[in-house]
Design an enzyme around this catalytic site. Structure first.
Site, PDB file in Angstrom:
ATOM      1  N   HIS A 143      39.666  36.508 -37.310  1.00  0.00           N
ATOM      2  CA  HIS A 143      39.824  35.660 -36.246  1.00  0.00           C
ATOM      3  C   HIS A 143      40.202  35.464 -35.168  1.00  0.00           C
ATOM      4  CE1 HIS A 143      37.820  33.019 -39.440  1.00  0.00           C
ATOM      5  NE2 HIS A 143      37.688  33.513 -40.082  1.00  0.00           N
ATOM      6  N   ASP A 351      43.902  33.341 -28.056  1.00  0.00           N
ATOM      7  CA  ASP A 351      43.111  33.162 -28.740  1.00  0.00           C
ATOM      8  C   ASP A 351      42.695  33.766 -29.043  1.00  0.00           C
ATOM      9  OD1 ASP A 351      44.196  31.301 -30.696  1.00  0.00           O
ATOM     10  OD2 ASP A 351      43.795  29.011 -30.058  1.00  0.00           O
TER      11      ASP A 351
END
Length: 451
Positions: A143, A351
């Protein structure tokens, strides 16, 4: 499994996907006990999902979670080798917890089960299962970012970590860049061969390594924005702003999120575009995280110092430039806050995806939507080009984008929003989960483990 009222984007997306298919959610309970992973298993069933959770000992927590996962892997995977702490004791604890968790899951598996492992805490989990004779198809999804080979190579044991990942049949990433970084590492550092269409071969195994950008239930989140709780938050902010405009940011306190840089960019907005003084505020919601790690406590102190200095410099009797809220909100409350905000700042330094960007878009009013300002280093930027894409390291660039967002004509805001909203509806959490599981069904063959 977390309370999805306050859970992060990862947990919410997984809950949404698992409720459609049914299955077993296995993992850490979040509790520390003397028995740890040898203790009793906590079992609950909600709808079609059985939740099986086990504890950790304090040593497991310190070495596996707070130690190797968050002091070594997290910074390296976010391109911050300078912040990484490499400790052999931590690495041994990381391997020990993966082995013990795999041993607890093994008796619960059925021959026709598909296994889907998630995130950097469990890179070697598939290899542990293979060593126990598990032949089921196994997928892994990361993730957070997967760095370039020359960055990952700075992690002691990086080659062994990637070799362990070859025990999976499918390895999923948030972006094409991340998937390419993994395949390049396999080829350049391990001597593997790239076969095309995402496949690599190394150590006698063929692994499918592709990008599967995670989505949200966009239509569901849009409905959250018109619930009574969300409406109360929207109305409260609009009363407080009294015709002024709000920019919102929602991020855990973490050095990857670029929060100090964001505050400096907002200060630059007030310096370079003085017409915003007294009329535009930044609300930064920043729940604390990993307070046992020194770097996080330092960021909080820096944010409090920056907001105090900027407020002291620019505040007026009826206006405060920055409101820093170091707390969590429910998803419904956040939906209402997003809806009341003219712009959203999503400016991480690095991110994996960042689902705040998608939630903000989903929460907007179609007739009068706000504008998303998005870091080029967020995985979301690959699929959200209608946002204002910025370099978060440049306060001037972010300030310019904010000014563009604040001055953007209604027709342009509607057009950008409509294209973004349609795409996040089309690429929702169910589509994401189905893509991974379809590839696992077609590619998973339970091949022998890599040595």
């Amino acid at each position: 499994m977390k309370d999805t009222g306050k859970a992060g984007g990862l947990a919410v997306a997984l809950v949404d996907a698992l409720r459609e298919t049914g299955g077993l959610w296995f993992g850490w309970s979040g509790d520390v006990s003397q028995e740890g992973s040898f203790g009793s298993m906590k079992l609950d069933t909600v709808r079609r999902v059985t939740m099986a959770r086990i504890d950790m000992t304090s040593a497991d927590y310190d070495e596996f979670y707070a130690g190797h996962a968050n002091r070594a892997l997290w910074p390296v995977l976010h391109y911050r080798l300078d912040l990484a702490v490499f400790d052999r004791r931590y690495e041994e604890g990381y391997r020990r917890v993966n082995e013990r968790f795999a041993a607890r899951l093994r008796p619960m598996l059925k021959p026709d089960d598909l296994i889907w492992v998630h995130d950097y805490h469990f890179f070697p989990f598939g290899a542990e299962l293979r060593s126990m004779g598990v032949e089921n198809p196994i997928a892994f999804f990361l993730h957070i970012p997967f760095p370039a080979p020359e960055i990952l190579a700075g992690l002691p044991g990086a080659e062994g970590l990637v070799r362990a990942m070859l025990a999976y049949d499918v390895v999923g990433f948030q972006t094409e860049r991340d998937a390419d970084n993994f395949r390049r590492f396999v080829v350049t550092e391990i001597g593997g061969t790239e076969m095309g269409d995402g496949a690599v071969i190394a150590g006698g195994r063929e692994v499918l390594a592709r990008a599967y950008p995670i989505g949200i239930d966009a239509e569901g989140f849009a409905r959250q924005a018109v619930t009574p709780d969300a409406r109360r938050h929207t109305a409260r902010i609009e009363r407080q702003m009294a015709g002024k405009r709000q920019i919102v940011g929602v991020d855990r306190i973490d050095y990857s999120k670029g929060l100090p840089e964001r505050f400096r960019a907002f200060e630059r907005l007030l310096e370079d575009y003085p017409e915003n003084r007294g009329t535009v505020s930044l609300m930064q919601i920043a729940p604390p995280s990993r307070s046992e790690v020194d770097a996080y406590a330092e960021i909080r102190r820096e944010l409090e110092g920056l907001s105090g200095r900027i407020n002291g410099r620019f505040a007026d009797l009826d206006w405060v430039p920055i409101r820093l809220l170091v707390r969590s909100f429910t998803r419904r409350a956040l939906a209402g806050i997003y809806r009341a905000s003219r712009a959203c700042l999503v400016t991480p330094l690095r991110d994996g995806m960042n689902l705040v960007a998608k939630e903000y878009v989903a929460a907007q009013r179609a007739e009068d939507p706000g504008v998303l300002v998005l870091s080029r280093f967020a995985g979301a930027a690959e699929r959200m080009p209608e946002a204002l894409i910025v370099n978060p390291h440049s306060p001037e660039a972010v300030a310019n984008a904010l000014q563009t967002a604040l001055a953007m004509p209604l027709d342009e805001r509607r057009q950008r929003w409509q294209e973004l909203y349609q795409r996040i509806c089309d690429e929702n959490a169910s589509v994401w989960a189905k893509a991974v599981l379809d590839d696992l069904r077609s590619h998973g063959r339970g091949q022998a483990s890599v040595s």
